[in-house]
Write a protein that holds these residues in place. Structure first.
Motif, PDB file in Angstrom:
ATOM      1  N   LYS A 129       0.896  -1.254  -0.119  1.00 55.04           N
ATOM      2  CA  LYS A 129       0.208  -0.100   0.138  1.00 55.04           C
ATOM      3  C   LYS A 129       0.838   1.374  -0.034  1.00 55.04           C
ATOM      4  O   LYS A 129       0.286   2.284  -0.143  1.00 55.04           O
ATOM      5  N   GLU A 130       2.152   1.237   0.013  1.00 57.40           N
ATOM      6  CA  GLU A 130       2.924   2.259   0.210  1.00 57.40           C
ATOM      7  C   GLU A 130       3.171   2.733  -1.026  1.00 57.40           C
ATOM      8  O   GLU A 130       3.735   2.120  -2.107  1.00 57.40           O
ATOM      9  N   VAL A 131       3.424   4.290  -1.606  1.00 53.63           N
ATOM     10  CA  VAL A 131       3.355   4.547  -2.697  1.00 53.63           C
ATOM     11  C   VAL A 131       4.413   6.023  -2.546  1.00 53.63           C
ATOM     12  O   VAL A 131       4.287   6.611  -1.609  1.00 53.63           O
ATOM     13  N   GLU A 132       5.231   6.321  -3.735  1.00 55.95           N
ATOM     14  CA  GLU A 132       5.743   7.436  -3.589  1.00 55.95           C
ATOM     15  C   GLU A 132       4.750   8.593  -3.827  1.00 55.95           C
ATOM     16  O   GLU A 132       5.121   9.646  -3.328  1.00 55.95           O
ATOM     17  N   SER A 133       3.768   8.425  -4.899  1.00 54.60           N
ATOM     18  CA  SER A 133       2.732   9.762  -4.907  1.00 54.60           C
ATOM     19  C   SER A 133       1.511   8.963  -4.967  1.00 54.60           C
ATOM     20  O   SER A 133       1.515   7.988  -5.391  1.00 54.60           O
ATOM     21  N   LEU A 134       0.510   9.505  -4.107  1.00 58.56           N
ATOM     22  CA  LEU A 134      -0.884   9.132  -3.839  1.00 58.56           C
ATOM     23  C   LEU A 134      -1.550   9.399  -5.431  1.00 58.56           C
ATOM     24  O   LEU A 134      -1.160  10.219  -6.351  1.00 58.56           O
ATOM     25  N   GLY A 135      -2.436   8.265  -5.750  1.00 60.23           N
ATOM     26  CA  GLY A 135      -3.332   8.431  -6.848  1.00 60.23           C
ATOM     27  C   GLY A 135      -3.312   7.341  -7.914  1.00 60.23           C
ATOM     28  O   GLY A 135      -4.319   7.429  -8.709  1.00 60.23           O
ATOM     29  N   HIS A 136      -2.666   6.179  -7.697  1.00 58.77           N
ATOM     30  CA  HIS A 136      -2.777   5.040  -8.642  1.00 58.77           C
ATOM     31  C   HIS A 136      -4.033   4.468  -8.215  1.00 58.77           C
ATOM     32  O   HIS A 136      -4.658   3.943  -8.854  1.00 58.77           O
ATOM     33  N   PHE A 137      -4.343   4.364  -6.873  1.00 65.15           N
ATOM     34  CA  PHE A 137      -5.593   3.922  -6.426  1.00 65.15           C
ATOM     35  C   PHE A 137      -6.680   4.874  -6.673  1.00 65.15           C
ATOM     36  O   PHE A 137      -6.401   6.106  -6.392  1.00 65.15           O
ATOM     37  N   PRO A 138      -7.882   4.568  -7.282  1.00 61.98           N
ATOM     38  CA  PRO A 138      -8.922   5.770  -7.758  1.00 61.98           C
ATOM     39  C   PRO A 138      -9.261   6.300  -6.261  1.00 61.98           C
ATOM     40  O   PRO A 138      -9.475   5.847  -5.186  1.00 61.98           O
ATOM     41  N   LEU A 139      -9.380   7.670  -6.266  1.00 60.56           N
ATOM     42  CA  LEU A 139      -9.742   8.302  -5.176  1.00 60.56           C
ATOM     43  C   LEU A 139     -11.263   8.623  -4.961  1.00 60.56           C
ATOM     44  O   LEU A 139     -11.980   8.897  -5.889  1.00 60.56           O
TER      45      LEU A 139
END
Length: 262
Positions: A129-139
């Motif tokens: 669940k860790e990402v460099e920048s948010l947004g890959h998972f639909p908001l």
């Protein structure tokens, strides 16, 4: 238990097991929603049953409330509790500053209200669940049913001026009907790819008429417990800047977890 769980479920379990170590007798605890949060509720239920832990649990959805009651946790409303010592919940994504995307389970409104009414929020998540920048998972954003198509059009227009990669907005469905939240609202999922400025996007989204709340949790999470499939767990505290490593052992048992399937 290690022989019964997949690596991803092992990661969720150790993160949840570590997080409940912060729960003390007499606390008022916010209980999150989702597959990872279900592990946490099970862990608390085991502590109530076997250790005599006494807490007041404030659930963030009807399904979490049902599970907590089934496990013997004393469930109260947020109005009854008034303020919480701690909330433990999962996340769909988190970044290095412990900003989150939540709402994949459809409970983002109650989750955000409960989290912000707490002295501390702990997020439990597997390392994926860790990402460099948010947004890959639909908001997700929660919107009222009245005029939801107009709300979607306004959101799409607003996204043109935001630092995002994509601007596709879809109505979340449940079978052949729109998904309905516990508050009777709908959810729009924003497929953005990358969110360059989550703080700005969160503020602007909530200014759109018809939008009740969005799934960006900014400056709300204090600690994240990151689980790994081999039993390792990493605890990151944003307030004191520490990162601690631990490892939890699995034991074979027919306890409260034996019938849990994520």
């Amino acid at each position: 238990m290690s022989g019964e769980l997949s690596p991803i479920d092992q990661a969720k379990f150790v993160a949840a097991k570590k997080a409940v170590e912060y729960v003390e007798d007499g606390m008022r605890v916010g209980l999150g929603t989702g597959s990872t949060a279900a592990w946490m509720v099970r862990c608390l239920g085991e502590m109530v049953r076997e250790d005599g832990l006494r807490i007041k649990g404030v659930p963030t959805s009807t399904r979490t409330a049902a599970l907590a009651q089934e496990l013997g946790i004393d469930v109260v409303s947020l109005d009854e509790a008034k303020w919480l010592d701690l909330t433990i919940d999962g996340a769909d994504e988190f970044d290095g500053e412990l900003n989150l995307i939540k709402g994949g389970g459809g409970a983002l409104l109650q989750e955000k209200i409960v989290a912000t009414a707490s002295d501390q929020m702990i997020v439990i998540a597997d390392v994926g669940k860790e990402v460099e920048s948010l947004g890959h998972f639909p908001l997700p954003i929660e919107v009222i049913p009245f005029g939801w198509q107009t709300t979607r059009a306004l959101v799409e227009e607003m996204l043109v001026s935001m630092d995002v990669l994509g601007r596709d907005v879809t109505l979340r469905m449940s079978g052949d009907r729109p998904y309905v939240t516990d508050e009777g609202n709908h959810i729009l999922d924003l497929h953005l790819g990358r969110i360059g400025n989550p703080r700005q996007l969160s503020m602007v989204l909530n200014q759109v008429p018809g939008v009740v709340e969005n799934g960006l949790f900014i400056d709300i999470c204090d600690i994240v417990c990151v689980g790994y499939g081999d039993g390792r767990v990493e605890v990151r505290d944003i307030n004191d800047g520490t990162v601690r490593q631990d490892r939890l052992d699995f034991v074979e048992s027919d306890n409260l977890f034996s019938d849990l399937s994520d």
